[in-house]
Design a protein around this motif. Structure first.
Motif, short mmCIF file in Angstrom:
data_model
loop_
_atom_site.label_atom_id
_atom_site.label_comp_id
_atom_site.label_asym_id
_atom_site.label_seq_id
_atom_site.Cartn_x
_atom_site.Cartn_y
_atom_site.Cartn_z
N LEU A 11 9.85 -1.30 1.84
CA LEU A 11 9.89 0.15 1.07
C LEU A 11 8.24 0.43 1.00
O LEU A 11 8.40 1.70 0.95
N ALA A 12 7.61 -0.35 0.49
CA ALA A 12 6.08 0.21 0.52
C ALA A 12 5.67 0.88 2.07
O ALA A 12 4.80 1.91 1.82
N ASP A 13 5.96 0.17 2.90
CA ASP A 13 5.40 0.77 4.27
C ASP A 13 5.99 1.76 4.70
O ASP A 13 5.61 2.94 5.03
N LYS A 14 7.32 2.11 4.26
CA LYS A 14 7.98 3.38 4.34
C LYS A 14 7.47 4.48 3.54
O LYS A 14 7.12 5.90 4.19
N LYS A 15 7.10 4.09 2.36
CA LYS A 15 6.29 5.40 1.70
C LYS A 15 4.86 5.72 2.41
O LYS A 15 4.62 6.90 2.36
N GLY A 120 -3.36 -1.34 0.97
CA GLY A 120 -4.37 -0.71 -0.16
C GLY A 120 -5.78 -0.02 0.31
O GLY A 120 -5.95 0.99 -0.23
N GLN A 121 -6.01 -0.48 1.50
CA GLN A 121 -7.10 0.07 2.21
C GLN A 121 -6.63 1.59 2.77
O GLN A 121 -7.51 2.56 2.70
N PRO A 134 0.93 7.61 -1.79
CA PRO A 134 2.14 7.23 -2.53
C PRO A 134 1.93 6.01 -3.64
O PRO A 134 0.90 5.15 -3.11
N VAL A 135 2.73 5.83 -4.23
CA VAL A 135 2.79 4.68 -5.35
C VAL A 135 3.61 3.75 -4.73
O VAL A 135 4.75 3.76 -4.30
N ARG A 143 10.30 -1.44 -12.05
CA ARG A 143 10.75 -0.76 -12.98
C ARG A 143 11.49 0.48 -13.03
O ARG A 143 12.43 0.85 -13.68
N THR A 144 11.42 0.96 -11.46
CA THR A 144 12.16 2.09 -11.01
C THR A 144 13.47 1.68 -10.29
O THR A 144 14.18 2.52 -9.68
N ASN A 145 13.94 0.46 -10.28
CA ASN A 145 14.98 -0.29 -9.96
C ASN A 145 15.16 -0.09 -8.33
O ASN A 145 16.29 0.20 -7.58
#
Length: 147
Positions: A11-15, A120-121, A134-135, A143-145
């Motif tokens: 999910l983080a990579d998608k953002k 992070g970089q 992106p967060v 927290r946001t499910n």
């Protein structure tokens, strides 16, 4: 917990990929680093599955190809997660041809931690280029499910 962290990483990579696609800016260093993230995920998943590696560690990809590569990586990662025991010890060679032994769990944790480190970089590089980053914080996803 590792399976949740795999989902988080996906999910983080998608953002991050969405941030690349939404910008017309050419950001060579950020794109190089994200290519490296994708390559490392590919390499570790291939090591775990016992399949031949296709990408080199620092091979660069066009940002238009990031999503396709990521989808293929996570398809293999999820297959490995479903079929491998975390305690299984695997013998593999690094990019220099040196042989090592690690458990599947250790290999997964390294791959996921490596992705977080470089994301992070990349977030910093995006921000420095004037792009709203992106967060991608794990706790925010909880927290946001999203997880």
């Amino acid at each position: 917990m590792v399976d949740e962290f795999i989902t988080y990483t996906e999910l983080a990579d998608k953002k991050v990929m969405e941030a690349f696609v939404s910008s017309d800016l050419h950001m060579p260093e950020a794109e190089r680093l994200f290519s490296h993230v994708l390559n490392a995920q590919h390499i570790w998943a291939k090591r775990i599955s016992g399949e031949a590696v296709i990408y080199d560690v620092w091979q660069e990809h066009k940002k238009e190809n990031f999503n396709r590569i990521s989808l293929n990586n996570f398809k293999l990662i999820h297959a490995c997660l479903a079929t491998k025991n975390f305690d299984e010890v695997l013998v593999y060679k690094n990019s220099k041809g040196e042989e090592f032994k690690n458990t599947v769990g250790e290999m997964f944790l390294h791959m996921l931690n490596h992705s977080t480190y470089h994301r992070g970089q990349i977030i910093t590089l995006l921000k420095n280029s004037g792009i709203e980053p992106p967060v991608t914080d794990y706790i925010i996803f909880k927290r946001t499910n999203l997880l």
